[in-house]
Enzyme design. Structure first.
Site, PDB file in Angstrom:
ATOM      1  N   ASP A   1       0.873  -1.185   0.000  1.00 33.24           N
ATOM      2  CA  ASP A   1       0.000   0.000   0.000  1.00 33.24           C
ATOM      3  C   ASP A   1       0.904   1.228   0.000  1.00 33.24           C
ATOM      4  O   ASP A   1       2.097   1.139   0.285  1.00 33.24           O
ATOM      5  CB  ASP A   1      -0.906   0.009   1.245  1.00 33.24           C
ATOM      6  N   SER A   2       0.303   2.379  -0.284  1.00 33.46           N
ATOM      7  CA  SER A   2       1.076   3.615  -0.215  1.00 33.46           C
ATOM      8  C   SER A   2       1.450   3.946   1.234  1.00 33.46           C
ATOM      9  O   SER A   2       2.367   4.709   1.468  1.00 33.46           O
ATOM     10  CB  SER A   2       0.251   4.766  -0.801  1.00 33.46           C
TER      11      SER A   2
ATOM     12  N   GLU B   1      -3.960   9.103   8.481  1.00 31.67           N
ATOM     13  CA  GLU B   1      -2.504   8.960   8.667  1.00 31.67           C
ATOM     14  C   GLU B   1      -2.035   9.750   9.893  1.00 31.67           C
ATOM     15  O   GLU B   1      -1.032   9.432  10.508  1.00 31.67           O
ATOM     16  CB  GLU B   1      -1.750   9.454   7.424  1.00 31.67           C
TER      17      GLU B   1
ATOM     18  N   HIS C   1      -7.468   2.911   3.703  1.00 25.69           N
ATOM     19  CA  HIS C   1      -7.325   3.692   4.936  1.00 25.69           C
ATOM     20  C   HIS C   1      -8.661   3.828   5.675  1.00 25.69           C
ATOM     21  O   HIS C   1      -8.684   4.075   6.874  1.00 25.69           O
ATOM     22  CB  HIS C   1      -6.817   5.103   4.635  1.00 25.69           C
TER      23      HIS C   1
ATOM     24  N   CYS D   1      -4.141  -1.515  -2.000  1.00 23.33           N
ATOM     25  CA  CYS D   1      -4.307  -0.078  -2.229  1.00 23.33           C
ATOM     26  C   CYS D   1      -5.271   0.067  -3.406  1.00 23.33           C
ATOM     27  O   CYS D   1      -4.988  -0.432  -4.509  1.00 23.33           O
ATOM     28  CB  CYS D   1      -2.946   0.535  -2.560  1.00 23.33           C
TER      29      CYS D   1
ATOM     30  N   CYS E   1     -10.991   2.760  -0.304  1.00 23.99           N
ATOM     31  CA  CYS E   1      -9.628   3.140   0.068  1.00 23.99           C
ATOM     32  C   CYS E   1      -9.309   2.352   1.329  1.00 23.99           C
ATOM     33  O   CYS E   1     -10.134   2.313   2.257  1.00 23.99           O
ATOM     34  CB  CYS E   1      -9.544   4.644   0.341  1.00 23.99           C
TER      35      CYS E   1
HETATM   36  N1  DGL Z   1      -4.806   3.380   0.808  1.00 19.20           N
HETATM   37  C1  DGL Z   1      -4.814   3.863  -0.540  1.00 19.20           C
HETATM   38  C2  DGL Z   1      -6.046   3.359  -1.275  1.00 19.20           C
HETATM   39  O1  DGL Z   1      -6.591   2.329  -0.914  1.00 19.20           O
HETATM   40  C3  DGL Z   1      -4.761   5.344  -0.766  1.00 19.20           C
HETATM   41  C4  DGL Z   1      -3.896   6.200   0.033  1.00 19.20           C
HETATM   42  C5  DGL Z   1      -3.211   7.252  -0.784  1.00 19.20           C
HETATM   43  O2  DGL Z   1      -3.856   8.205  -1.286  1.00 19.20           O
HETATM   44  O3  DGL Z   1      -2.018   7.101  -0.927  1.00 19.20           O
HETATM   45  O4  DGL Z   1      -6.471   3.964  -2.229  1.00 19.20           O
END
Ligand code: DGL
Length: 270
Positions: A13-14, A153, A188, A76, A186
């Site tokens: 993931d990012s 975050e 997150h 991600c 997402c």
């Molecule tokens: N967790 C990432 C997703 O599922 C996105 C986070 C980011 O914008 O880097 O899209």
């Protein structure tokens, strides 16, 4: 790793968000070893161009492949939406993304209905969710929520600012229809799932919130068990982060729901 019992899976993931997918994976595949990479130095992906996201995602995927991953989980949505084909072309191992499993889960639970997808700006602009939803008979409204990743975050889970931001996004999105399900597009967002559900109820929506973690973990288990016998034993994991190891340990433990001790710093360049 000569003593391992099960498969090695790379999860990427990012940032920390993909740890919600790792959390769902850990109890599923006995004896597996996970290599988790959070590209925290280059986050957020969701505000970047397709070319940049693809470059970052391919570098991360290659790192995990070189490190011994036999399967790759793109935990991600942004990388799945914008770079899945590039990633598949770059590594020679099975690759599972997060979008298809969650759309299929929504279709099974609420067939032929209207769904609302909350996601990053890049994911929404790709319309990957809308296309896939349409192909399985769902009607999807996509809502970009660019402020949610930085808030999560930052660890601002129960923060009044997060409440206010959610209220604005959800009020705008619900003005366009009455979804049966809200898909967390997402990785997150599961961290604020309770807050999203509470705000939906406050705004009069009864929509079910569905996140990609469980649906993706089930799909990964299916892919692995189609190729090898399921084993016994606890799964293990190690983490790599491209930014602060200390921050990864602290916030990552929140996402994973257990203490993370072993984090290695990694430099993937700019
Ligand atoms: N967790 C990432 C997703 O599922 C996105 C986070 C980011 O914008 O880097 O899209």
């Amino acid at each position: 790793m000569s003593s391992r019992q099960g498969p090695v899976l790379g999860v990427f993931d990012s940032g920390f968000g993909g740890l919600t997918v790792l959390r769902a994976l850990l109890p599923r595949i006995g004896g597996a070893h996970y290599l988790y990479l959070g590209d925290t130095a280059r986050l957020p992906y969701g505000a970047k161009s397709q070319a940049t996201i693809a470059r970052y995602a391919v570098e991360s995927a290659r790192f995990l492949g070189d490190r011994g991953a036999e399967y790759l989980v793109i935990a991600c949505n942004t990388a799945t939406a914008l770079a899945l084909d590039e990633i598949k072309a770059a590594v020679k191992i099975p690759v599972v993304g997060v979008i298809e499993p969650v759309v299929r889960a929504a279709q099974e639970r609420h067939p032929a209905s209207e769904v609302l997808v909350l996601a990053t700006a890049a994911t929404v602009q790709s319309h990957s969710y809308a296309r896939l939803s349409e192909s399985v008979g769902l009607r999807a409204t996509e809502k970009a929520c660019p402020l949610l990743v930085p808030l999560v975050e930052e660890g601002w889970i129960d923060h009044p600012v997060t409440q206010d931001v959610l209220k604005i996004y959800l009020t705008e999105a619900l003005g366009k229809g009455e979804p049966k399900a809200v898909l967390l597009g997402c990785t997150h967002y599961p961290l604020i799932e309770a807050q999203i559900t509470a705000m939906l109820r406050k705004l009069g929506s009864t929509a079910e919130v569905i996140d990609s973690a469980e649906a993706t973990a089930a799909e990964v288990e299916r892919v692995v068990s189609a190729r090898e016998a399921v084993r016994q034993g606890e799964a293990t994991f190690e983490c790599f982060a491209t930014d602060s190891v200390e921050k990864f340990r602290r916030l990552g433990s929140l996402f994973l729901g257990r203490q993370i001790e072993d984090v290695q710093h990694l430099d993937l360049g700019g």
